[in-house]
Design a protein around this motif. Structure first.
Motif, PDB file in Angstrom:
ATOM      1  N   LEU A   1       0.853  -1.192   0.000  1.00  0.00           N
ATOM      2  CA  LEU A   1       0.000   0.000   0.000  1.00  0.00           C
ATOM      3  C   LEU A   1       0.890   1.244   0.000  1.00  0.00           C
ATOM      4  CD1 LEU A   1      -2.723  -1.109   2.585  1.00  0.00           C
ATOM      5  CD2 LEU A   1      -3.063  -0.856   0.150  1.00  0.00           C
TER       6      LEU A   1
ATOM      7  N   HIS B   1      -0.718   4.702  -0.233  1.00  0.00           N
ATOM      8  CA  HIS B   1      -1.320   5.106   1.043  1.00  0.00           C
ATOM      9  C   HIS B   1      -0.220   5.567   2.007  1.00  0.00           C
ATOM     10  CE1 HIS B   1      -4.399   2.546  -0.739  1.00  0.00           C
ATOM     11  NE2 HIS B   1      -5.276   3.065   0.092  1.00  0.00           N
TER      12      HIS B   1
ATOM     13  N   SER C   1      -9.078  10.960  -2.429  1.00  0.00           N
ATOM     14  CA  SER C   1     -10.166  11.095  -1.468  1.00  0.00           C
ATOM     15  C   SER C   1     -10.505   9.732  -0.851  1.00  0.00           C
ATOM     16  CB  SER C   1     -11.363  11.699  -2.203  1.00  0.00           C
ATOM     17  OG  SER C   1     -12.491  11.644  -1.432  1.00  0.00           O
ATOM     18  N   LEU C   2     -10.541   8.707  -1.708  1.00  0.00           N
ATOM     19  CA  LEU C   2     -10.840   7.360  -1.201  1.00  0.00           C
ATOM     20  C   LEU C   2      -9.683   6.788  -0.376  1.00  0.00           C
ATOM     21  CD1 LEU C   2     -12.757   5.424  -3.990  1.00  0.00           C
ATOM     22  CD2 LEU C   2     -13.234   5.359  -1.557  1.00  0.00           C
ATOM     23  N   GLN C   3      -8.458   7.064  -0.818  1.00  0.00           N
ATOM     24  CA  GLN C   3      -7.295   6.564  -0.057  1.00  0.00           C
ATOM     25  C   GLN C   3      -7.303   7.133   1.363  1.00  0.00           C
ATOM     26  OE1 GLN C   3      -4.365   7.897  -2.812  1.00  0.00           O
ATOM     27  NE2 GLN C   3      -4.111   5.891  -3.776  1.00  0.00           N
TER      28      GLN C   3
ATOM     29  N   GLU D   1      -9.964   7.952   3.073  1.00  0.00           N
ATOM     30  CA  GLU D   1     -10.987   7.212   3.821  1.00  0.00           C
ATOM     31  C   GLU D   1     -10.476   5.829   4.208  1.00  0.00           C
ATOM     32  OE1 GLU D   1     -14.857   7.237   2.083  1.00  0.00           O
ATOM     33  OE2 GLU D   1     -14.894   9.416   1.941  1.00  0.00           O
ATOM     34  N   GLU D   2      -9.728   5.204   3.298  1.00  0.00           N
ATOM     35  CA  GLU D   2      -9.192   3.873   3.586  1.00  0.00           C
ATOM     36  C   GLU D   2      -8.199   3.932   4.751  1.00  0.00           C
ATOM     37  OE1 GLU D   2      -9.728   2.061  -0.935  1.00  0.00           O
ATOM     38  OE2 GLU D   2      -7.806   2.927  -0.350  1.00  0.00           O
TER      39      GLU D   2
ATOM     40  N   CYS E   1      -8.264   6.028   7.153  1.00  0.00           N
ATOM     41  CA  CYS E   1      -9.059   6.213   8.379  1.00  0.00           C
ATOM     42  C   CYS E   1      -9.683   4.885   8.801  1.00  0.00           C
ATOM     43  CB  CYS E   1     -10.158   7.248   8.160  1.00  0.00           C
ATOM     44  SG  CYS E   1      -9.536   8.917   7.947  1.00  0.00           S
ATOM     45  N   ASN E   2     -10.230   4.159   7.835  1.00  0.00           N
ATOM     46  CA  ASN E   2     -10.878   2.880   8.162  1.00  0.00           C
ATOM     47  C   ASN E   2      -9.892   1.845   8.700  1.00  0.00           C
ATOM     48  OD1 ASN E   2     -13.300   3.915   7.461  1.00  0.00           O
ATOM     49  ND2 ASN E   2     -13.618   2.674   5.642  1.00  0.00           N
ATOM     50  N   PHE E   3      -8.665   1.899   8.234  1.00  0.00           N
ATOM     51  CA  PHE E   3      -7.631   1.005   8.767  1.00  0.00           C
ATOM     52  C   PHE E   3      -7.213   1.426  10.178  1.00  0.00           C
ATOM     53  CE2 PHE E   3      -6.061  -0.666   4.487  1.00  0.00           C
ATOM     54  CZ  PHE E   3      -6.326  -1.991   4.794  1.00  0.00           C
TER      55      PHE E   3
ATOM     56  N   GLU F   1      -9.357  10.984  12.341  1.00  0.00           N
ATOM     57  CA  GLU F   1     -10.101  12.102  11.754  1.00  0.00           C
ATOM     58  C   GLU F   1     -10.920  12.768  12.843  1.00  0.00           C
ATOM     59  OE1 GLU F   1     -12.649  12.076   7.828  1.00  0.00           O
ATOM     60  OE2 GLU F   1     -13.930  11.615   9.528  1.00  0.00           O
TER      61      GLU F   1
ATOM     62  N   TYR G   1     -12.573  18.712   8.326  1.00  0.00           N
ATOM     63  CA  TYR G   1     -11.985  17.647   9.155  1.00  0.00           C
ATOM     64  C   TYR G   1     -10.476  17.823   9.281  1.00  0.00           C
ATOM     65  CZ  TYR G   1     -16.538  15.594   8.283  1.00  0.00           C
ATOM     66  OH  TYR G   1     -17.886  15.389   8.197  1.00  0.00           O
TER      67      TYR G   1
ATOM     68  N   ALA H   1      -1.062   3.175  15.220  1.00  0.00           N
ATOM     69  CA  ALA H   1      -1.061   2.113  14.201  1.00  0.00           C
ATOM     70  C   ALA H   1      -0.516   2.653  12.880  1.00  0.00           C
ATOM     71  CB  ALA H   1      -2.477   1.585  14.003  1.00  0.00           C
TER      72      ALA H   1
ATOM     73  N   ARG I   1      -6.340  -5.111   8.752  1.00  0.00           N
ATOM     74  CA  ARG I   1      -5.163  -4.343   9.158  1.00  0.00           C
ATOM     75  C   ARG I   1      -4.043  -5.264   9.646  1.00  0.00           C
ATOM     76  NH1 ARG I   1      -5.928   0.180  13.634  1.00  0.00           N
ATOM     77  NH2 ARG I   1      -4.728  -1.052  15.104  1.00  0.00           N
TER      78      ARG I   1
ATOM     79  N   SER J   1      -9.952   2.167  -3.682  1.00  0.00           N
ATOM     80  CA  SER J   1      -9.428   3.350  -4.374  1.00  0.00           C
ATOM     81  C   SER J   1      -8.784   3.002  -5.715  1.00  0.00           C
ATOM     82  CB  SER J   1      -8.425   4.087  -3.485  1.00  0.00           C
ATOM     83  OG  SER J   1      -7.428   3.210  -3.042  1.00  0.00           O
TER      84      SER J   1
ATOM     85  N   GLU K   1     -16.337  17.226   2.049  1.00  0.00           N
ATOM     86  CA  GLU K   1     -16.181  18.392   2.911  1.00  0.00           C
ATOM     87  C   GLU K   1     -16.595  19.631   2.116  1.00  0.00           C
ATOM     88  OE1 GLU K   1     -12.355  18.618   5.410  1.00  0.00           O
ATOM     89  OE2 GLU K   1     -12.045  19.980   3.767  1.00  0.00           O
TER      90      GLU K   1
ATOM     91  N   ARG L   1     -18.625   5.091   6.339  1.00  0.00           N
ATOM     92  CA  ARG L   1     -17.706   4.887   5.223  1.00  0.00           C
ATOM     93  C   ARG L   1     -17.394   3.418   5.063  1.00  0.00           C
ATOM     94  NH1 ARG L   1     -13.926   9.632   6.681  1.00  0.00           N
ATOM     95  NH2 ARG L   1     -13.546   8.205   8.376  1.00  0.00           N
TER      96      ARG L   1
ATOM     97  N   THR M   1     -14.942   0.846   2.939  1.00  0.00           N
ATOM     98  CA  THR M   1     -13.852   0.657   1.976  1.00  0.00           C
ATOM     99  C   THR M   1     -13.472  -0.815   2.004  1.00  0.00           C
ATOM    100  OG1 THR M   1     -12.308   1.311   3.704  1.00  0.00           O
ATOM    101  CG2 THR M   1     -12.920   3.002   2.115  1.00  0.00           C
TER     102      THR M   1
ATOM    103  N   HIS N   1     -10.381  -3.961   0.860  1.00  0.00           N
ATOM    104  CA  HIS N   1      -9.058  -4.328   0.342  1.00  0.00           C
ATOM    105  C   HIS N   1      -9.005  -5.850   0.225  1.00  0.00           C
ATOM    106  CE1 HIS N   1      -7.653  -0.290   1.560  1.00  0.00           C
ATOM    107  NE2 HIS N   1      -8.510  -0.493   2.524  1.00  0.00           N
TER     108      HIS N   1
END
Lengths: 170, 452
Positions: A2, A5, A55-57, A59-60, A62-64, A69, A80, A87, B344, B374, B385, B418, B420, B422
């Motif tokens: 990644l 990212h 934009s999606l990266q 969010e990814e 953040c989700n990981f 945020e 934000y 991590a 993760r 992505s 935003e 949200r 996402t 992988h």
């Protein structure tokens, strides 16, 4: 795995906190234009260059749980703030040197406002067309810019380009 | 392509109206129609539109599938960018008709908008997304070059006026001054998205993806330099958002399609690396050599289509390089990679897996790949935003504008949380074929949750 990212996370780590997605979008675009190895594709929208992929990266990340945020309480608009989590620190430790720290260029960008970076990135986007035409394009943006703003942004780009010439990327 | 080979170019440009000076575009003697499964009929009355459709650059779109590798998952998805481009033109034409009837439209923008709608995808290459990822090209850049460069499309557009090609290119590039025109072709609800959602749903055969497009047209309102939607039409817009969401997760980001996309990308990476290392291919079309050398001129780019690539994948199954041979064989015969959902914690196992693959003789550069949401060229609606990008705005009864997710519970439900994704793709058959005595096999199977 990644890497793209990791580059975004590394930028956020360098500056500590990025206030606003718009600001991050413009920073990455400007850094890409200065030769930083970002691979995201940008197109033009109402507020200057923008990347759906970036934009999606974000969010990814953040989700990981690599980014934290939080809503910017000082802002009246929806805005934000992003910072690296523990991590996230561990994640980018696998990608050492992916975005080398260079002469404070990233830091300098982060100190500017999002709307100034919108102006700078828009001028960079239109750098292939005559200055008079690109000034007209800039005036058509939703954010109102004066000729003085445009002149300052053009000078800022010259300084950035001079700084970027000294950079070496692996 | 320095001259008109098709005989399409009219002998003179358009005339101007004697009283208002507005350009009068030549009309065909008889309206032409294309039968279309989504819009029933696509109507062409303007000579310029008809001639643009006949150019070699536009006809090339017949040989580029709209959904790339999706046909390997949904066998009906063989439709082309040609049909989609006609569909976008037709939607733009009908919406402009509605705006004109209400007196909400500047007539001088009609032809630039229609040409932009028709030509918005003309720069797409074969299997665009993988292609661009590997070769660093950008179809939007090629679209600009086709409209502004040495092409029949450019010559036709130039007949209108010297600056007409630039106007069309600026609308497509979203840098045109009249942003209402840009919004019609490219925004969160635009002619492009409306056509591809309905067309892709029709050809894939899925039952979601449908929405009441005509109702949406009727509630669209020009507001300053953007298009907003009457509050009373919110449910039609919700339906559109839902269909976009469903199509994203069920069709565009389908794991089998993404697996085919991963293999396709790896084939192109391998061919590129082999070419740079001096490998002697048994068969390599000239047009690909220019691409592999790094700089592809527009004339050569326009010769690329999916037939060229499919031919290469077919003949490369007999190449001496085992990796290229295997990847092509997988793509042609649909022996795709399997996947595991990536959490993760598994990210940290990446380095270990890479090493295990390498020591087991499976090159991880080609056989171990993460695919993220992505990486997919489609997305679903997210309000974003303030000033990040333009959201969908509802016009309330008092005239004020409210962002859609603030009013709609349905939209808030799917955009608030949200989501996402992988996945880690790998060739399960290769792993299972490893000797049981190989210590790496057991570890790889454990990390990838493979049983047996």
């Amino acid at each position: 795995m990644l890497e793209d990212h990791a580059k975004i996370a590394a930028i956020i780590k360098q500056v500590g906190v990025v206030a606003g997605r718009k600001k991050l979008q413009k920073m990455v675009y400007i850094l890409q234009r200065m030769g930083f190895p970002f691979r995201e594709m940008f197109h033009f929208n109402f507020y200057g260059p923008y990347s759906d992929e970036l934009s999606l990266q974000l969010e990814e990340l953040c989700n990981f749980g690599f980014l934290i945020e939080s809503r910017d309480e000082r802002s009246t608009e929806r805005c934000y703030r992003y910072r690296l989590s523990e991590a996230g620190e561990s994640f980018i430790s696998h990608y050492s040197g992916i975005i080398p720290e260079k002469d404070g260029l990233v830091d300098a960008l982060s100190r500017e406002t999002a709307s100034f970076l919108e102006l700078v990135s828009t001028l960079l986007y239109f750098d292939q067309i005559p200055a008079s035409t690109s000034d007209d394009k800039v005036r058509a943006l939703d954010t109102p810019y004066s000729q003085q703003d445009i002149s300052r942004a053009r000078h800022y780009i010259t300084v950035l380009e001079r700084q970027a010439q000294t950079l070496q990327f692996s | 392509m320095s001259q008109d080979r098709s005989g399409l170019l009219p002998s003179s440009g358009p005339e101007r109206c004697g009283c208002c000076g507005m350009v009068q575009f030549e009309q065909l003697n008889e309206e032409k129609v294309f039968k279309d499964p989504v819009h029933r009929y696509i109507h062409v009355r303007d000579r310029l539109i008809w001639d643009l459709i006949g150019t070699p650059e536009f006809q090339r779109l017949r040989r580029i599938r709209q959904l790339g590798t999706t046909y390997l998952t949904f066998h009906g998805a063989e439709h082309s960018r040609f049909g989609h481009s006609l569909g976008v033109y037709e939607i733009a034409r009908r919406v402009i008709g509605i705006f004109r009837n209400r007196g909400d439209w500047d007539d001088s923008e009609t032809m630039p908008a229609l040409c932009a709608a028709l030509l918005h995808d003309v720069g797409h290459g074969p299997f665009s997304h993988s292609f661009e990822k590997v070769f660093g090209t950008n179809h939007e850049q090629f679209t600009q070059e086709i409209i502004l460069g040495d092409t029949e499309i450019h010559r036709l557009l130039s007949r209108v006026s010297a600056d007409f090609p630039k106007k069309v290119a600026d609308i497509i590039g979203k840098t045109y001054e009249n942003r209402l025109v840009v919004s019609l072709i490219s925004s969160q609800i635009d002619a492009d998205r409306m056509d591809y959602l309905l067309r892709d749903a029709y050809f894939t055969g899925v039952s979601y993806g449908h929405f009441d497009m005509e109702r949406i047209w009727r509630v669209m309102r020009p507001h300053g330099d953007q298009i907003v939607f009457k509050f009373s039409g919110m449910h039609a817009v919700e339906d559109y958002i839902m269909s976009r969401y469903q199509m994203y997760w069920q069709v565009y980001f389908h794991p089998v399609t993404r697996s085919a996309e991963v293999i396709l990308t790896q084939i192109l990476h391998r061919a590129s690396r082999l070419y740079r290392s001096g490998f002697r291919f048994k068969q390599m079309p000239d047009v690909l050599i220019r691409l592999l050398e790094g700089e592809i001129p527009l004339a050569d780019y326009l010769r690329l289509d999916e037939s060229v690539f499919m031919y290469c994948f077919q003949v490369w199954q007999d190449e001496d390089d085992a990796i290229l041979r295997d990847l092509c064989c997988r793509f042609i015969n649909r022996r795709l990679f399997k996947y595991v959902q990536l959490s993760r914690d598994q990210l940290n196992a990446d380095a270990e897996l890479t090493e295990l693959f390498r020591s087991a003789g499976i090159d991880p550069d080609y056989y171990l790949e993460v695919d993220s949401s992505s990486d997919c060229p489609y997305d679903f609606y997210r309000p974003g935003e303030e000033e990040e990008r333009l959201p969908i705005q509802l016009q309330m009864p008092d005239g004020s504008l409210h962002e859609l997710s603030r009013e709609s519970d349905v939209v808030r439900a799917i955009t608030g949380k949200r989501r996402t994704d992988h996945k880690l793709y790998y060739p399960k058959d290769r792993v299972l074929n490893l000797s049981d005595s190989l210590p790496e096999k057991k570890k790889i199977c454990a990390l990838l949750h493979i049983n047996g």
